[in-house]
Write a protein that holds these residues in place. Structure first.
Motif, PDB file in Angstrom:
ATOM      1  N   ARG A   1      -4.501   4.579  -7.115  1.00 23.99           N
ATOM      2  CA  ARG A   1      -4.592   3.203  -6.625  1.00 23.99           C
ATOM      3  C   ARG A   1      -3.221   2.535  -6.647  1.00 23.99           C
ATOM      4  O   ARG A   1      -3.024   1.497  -7.291  1.00 23.99           O
ATOM      5  CB  ARG A   1      -5.601   2.422  -7.451  1.00 23.99           C
TER       6      ARG A   1
ATOM      7  N   GLN B   1      -7.589   9.363  -6.538  1.00 30.17           N
ATOM      8  CA  GLN B   1      -7.829   7.994  -7.015  1.00 30.17           C
ATOM      9  C   GLN B   1      -6.528   7.327  -7.450  1.00 30.17           C
ATOM     10  O   GLN B   1      -6.469   6.605  -8.440  1.00 30.17           O
ATOM     11  CB  GLN B   1      -8.855   7.979  -8.148  1.00 30.17           C
TER      12      GLN B   1
ATOM     13  N   ASP C   1      -7.092  -2.330  -3.560  1.00 24.62           N
ATOM     14  CA  ASP C   1      -8.097  -1.712  -4.425  1.00 24.62           C
ATOM     15  C   ASP C   1      -8.251  -2.473  -5.731  1.00 24.62           C
ATOM     16  O   ASP C   1      -9.372  -2.722  -6.201  1.00 24.62           O
ATOM     17  CB  ASP C   1      -7.729  -0.251  -4.715  1.00 24.62           C
TER      18      ASP C   1
ATOM     19  N   PHE D   1      -9.105   2.148   1.994  1.00 28.83           N
ATOM     20  CA  PHE D   1      -8.817   2.208   0.565  1.00 28.83           C
ATOM     21  C   PHE D   1      -9.944   2.901  -0.191  1.00 28.83           C
ATOM     22  O   PHE D   1     -11.037   3.100   0.330  1.00 28.83           O
ATOM     23  CB  PHE D   1      -8.597   0.787   0.027  1.00 28.83           C
ATOM     24  N   ILE D   2      -9.664   3.267  -1.446  1.00 28.85           N
ATOM     25  CA  ILE D   2     -10.649   3.927  -2.289  1.00 28.85           C
ATOM     26  C   ILE D   2     -11.819   3.003  -2.572  1.00 28.85           C
ATOM     27  O   ILE D   2     -12.984   3.375  -2.433  1.00 28.85           O
ATOM     28  CB  ILE D   2     -10.002   4.368  -3.620  1.00 28.85           C
ATOM     29  N   ASP D   3     -11.512   1.789  -2.973  1.00 31.22           N
ATOM     30  CA  ASP D   3     -12.538   0.844  -3.426  1.00 31.22           C
ATOM     31  C   ASP D   3     -12.750  -0.307  -2.451  1.00 31.22           C
ATOM     32  O   ASP D   3     -13.893  -0.675  -2.160  1.00 31.22           O
ATOM     33  CB  ASP D   3     -12.150   0.267  -4.790  1.00 31.22           C
ATOM     34  N   ALA D   4     -11.667  -0.899  -1.979  1.00 25.87           N
ATOM     35  CA  ALA D   4     -11.768  -2.132  -1.199  1.00 25.87           C
ATOM     36  C   ALA D   4     -12.371  -1.866   0.181  1.00 25.87           C
ATOM     37  O   ALA D   4     -11.876  -1.022   0.920  1.00 25.87           O
ATOM     38  CB  ALA D   4     -10.398  -2.774  -1.052  1.00 25.87           C
TER      39      ALA D   4
ATOM     40  N   ASN E   1       0.840  -1.188   0.000  1.00 20.32           N
ATOM     41  CA  ASN E   1       0.000   0.000   0.000  1.00 20.32           C
ATOM     42  C   ASN E   1       0.882   1.247   0.000  1.00 20.32           C
ATOM     43  O   ASN E   1       1.457   1.610   1.009  1.00 20.32           O
ATOM     44  CB  ASN E   1      -0.923   0.000   1.224  1.00 20.32           C
TER      45      ASN E   1
ATOM     46  N   GLN F   1      -5.928   9.553  -1.488  1.00 11.86           N
ATOM     47  CA  GLN F   1      -7.064   8.873  -2.093  1.00 11.86           C
ATOM     48  C   GLN F   1      -7.934   9.817  -2.915  1.00 11.86           C
ATOM     49  O   GLN F   1      -8.693   9.377  -3.776  1.00 11.86           O
ATOM     50  CB  GLN F   1      -7.895   8.188  -1.008  1.00 11.86           C
TER      51      GLN F   1
END
Length: 429
Positions: A56, A54, A61, A96-99, A46, A51
């Motif tokens: 990643r 975006q 993510d 995280f952004i997505d996860a 990471n 964030q």
């Protein structure tokens, strides 16, 4: 260039080789659809700092986006430090952004209550040249000249066992992965010339899949020698990335400054995306979705995944999947895949040996020999190094086809069928 397609009659081939080529058709029956992971990691897991952009630059993510498009579930937690210094009981540092987090109650820090499927650990990438896995690598500053004099120092094996024992106590039977990363880059960064980049990164990739990789193999072997009943698997990211980026690799044309942002080397999102493809294949026991839709079309470089990766994505996925089959113990058991993800010969119903292409490199005339067992139709495509389609043809039987390309350079020949896919790098002198 004239490419002639002829029949290949094969009397015999090794079962190991057969398995490597055929696993595509059977993988989905053995893969898992839900995954809760915990990382004991650092910046090669990471590296996302902001964030809001975006960016990643992290594995989780991309893991989530791949799983989501494959129709699977993925959630993740983790903490940051060098492995001997990781806090126990585990803490929850990362977002995280997505996860999403695996925890549904942020006040509950009980590791064992969240039913993690996997724990992934990784070591620093600068200790391999100065210590073996069983030698002390981290110690207090006063002992820095000789870590073995520090009574509280840990070797890499001891650091892994510490996390392994904790994880198994909290969640008996948990799957445990050692993430083999890539080493510190000791050359000039950024490279001052194309020649310097080729020489220094060529040596870097040779070391990554050579002595550096051997260190991780020894680490896995020594951990398993101490805990033979544990599910300890290896995710060999470094050597597979090196094969992709090296002279004969699918991504050999990609610039080092497109992948890395410093000599640590931390990477841009593309490096973590490729790393996530390897993690996904190993942990889910299947290829990532071949029709993956990238979420970053409107983002600027270097946050956006480069076109050369997007255009060659199916070939990259296939290459990674094939490569992972090669990592085995002396008894043939996989170093990567869990036992319930491994196919036996009895499970195989298709026998398709790999096509033969020769001479390669060549002067523009190549012979492509296909097996009698090949299931037709198959599509033959030739693309250049940035993914532009140069030629394509559909083959319905063992016919011959002439492909004329009056150019010198590097190209990729893709073979795509319902039960087989492959890619071969062609060099026209």
């Amino acid at each position: 260039m004239i490419l002639k397609i002829t029949k290949l009659i094969t009397a015999s081939y090794s079962l190991k080789y057969l398995f490597i080529i055929l696993a595509f058709s059977f993988q989905s029956a053995f893969s898992q659809t839900e995954n809760k992971s915990y990382f004991f990691g650092h910046s090669l897991v990471n590296h996302s700092a902001d964030q809001s952009t975006q960016n990643r630059s992290n594995i989780p993510d991309w893991m989530f986006l791949l799983a989501q498009q494959a129709g699977s579930d993925y959630s993740v937690d983790g903490q940051f430090n060098f492995l001997p210094l990781q806090e126990l009981p585990a803490i929850y540092q990362w977002g995280f952004i997505d996860a999403p987090s695996a925890r549904t109650n942020e006040t509950n820090n009980d590791f064992g209550s969240w039913d993690y499927d996997n724990v992934i650990v990784t070591l620093a990438n600068f200790i391999q040249q100065t210590s073996t896995p069983s030698q002390n690598a981290f110690c207090d500053q006063e002992y820095v000249e000789d870590c073995n004099e520090d009574p509280n120092a840990l070797s890499s094996v001891e650091a892994v066992l510490r996390i392994l024992d904790y994880s198994r106590d909290e969640e008996p039977g948990i799957n445990f992965y050692i993430y083999e990363n890539w080493p510190e880059f000791n050359g000039t960064f950024p490279p001052v010339s194309q020649t310097e980049e080729e020489q220094e990164f060529g040596a870097f990739y040779d070391y990554t899949r050579g002595e550096f990789h051997d260190w991780w193999i020894t680490l896995q072997d020594e951990v398993l020698a101490t805990r033979p009943d544990a599910n300890v698997k290896l995710i060999p990211v470094g050597p597979i990335l090196s094969d992709l980026f090296s002279d004969n690799g699918i991504l050999s044309e990609i610039a080092a400054t497109t992948l890395y942002e410093d000599s640590a080397p931390h990477g841009y999102p593309v490096l973590y995306f490729l790393t996530a493809l390897i993690h996904y294949s190993a942990i889910y026991g299947e290829q990532p979705p071949l029709n993956f839709q990238f979420p970053d079309a409107d983002l600027p470089a270097p946050i956006r995944i480069p076109d050369i990766v997007k255009n060659n994505y199916p070939s990259i996925v296939n290459f990674i999947w094939n490569s992972l089959q090669e990592y085995t113990f002396s008894n043939g058991e996989s170093r990567v895949f869990l036992e319930n993800q491994i196919l036996s010969v009895d499970d195989l119903s298709i026998h398709t040996p790999k096509p033969i292409i020769y001479p390669n490199p060549g002067n523009g005339v190549f012979n492509l020999e296909l097996s009698d067992a090949m299931v037709f139709p198959i599509d033959i495509k030739i693309v250049n190094t940035i993914g532009q389609l140069i030629y394509e043809v559909s083959i319905t039987d063992h016919q011959s086809a002439n492909i004329n390309l009056d150019k010198k350079g590097t190209f990729f020949l893709k073979i795509i069928g319902d039960q087989y896919s492959d890619i071969v790098k062609l060099i026209v002198k």
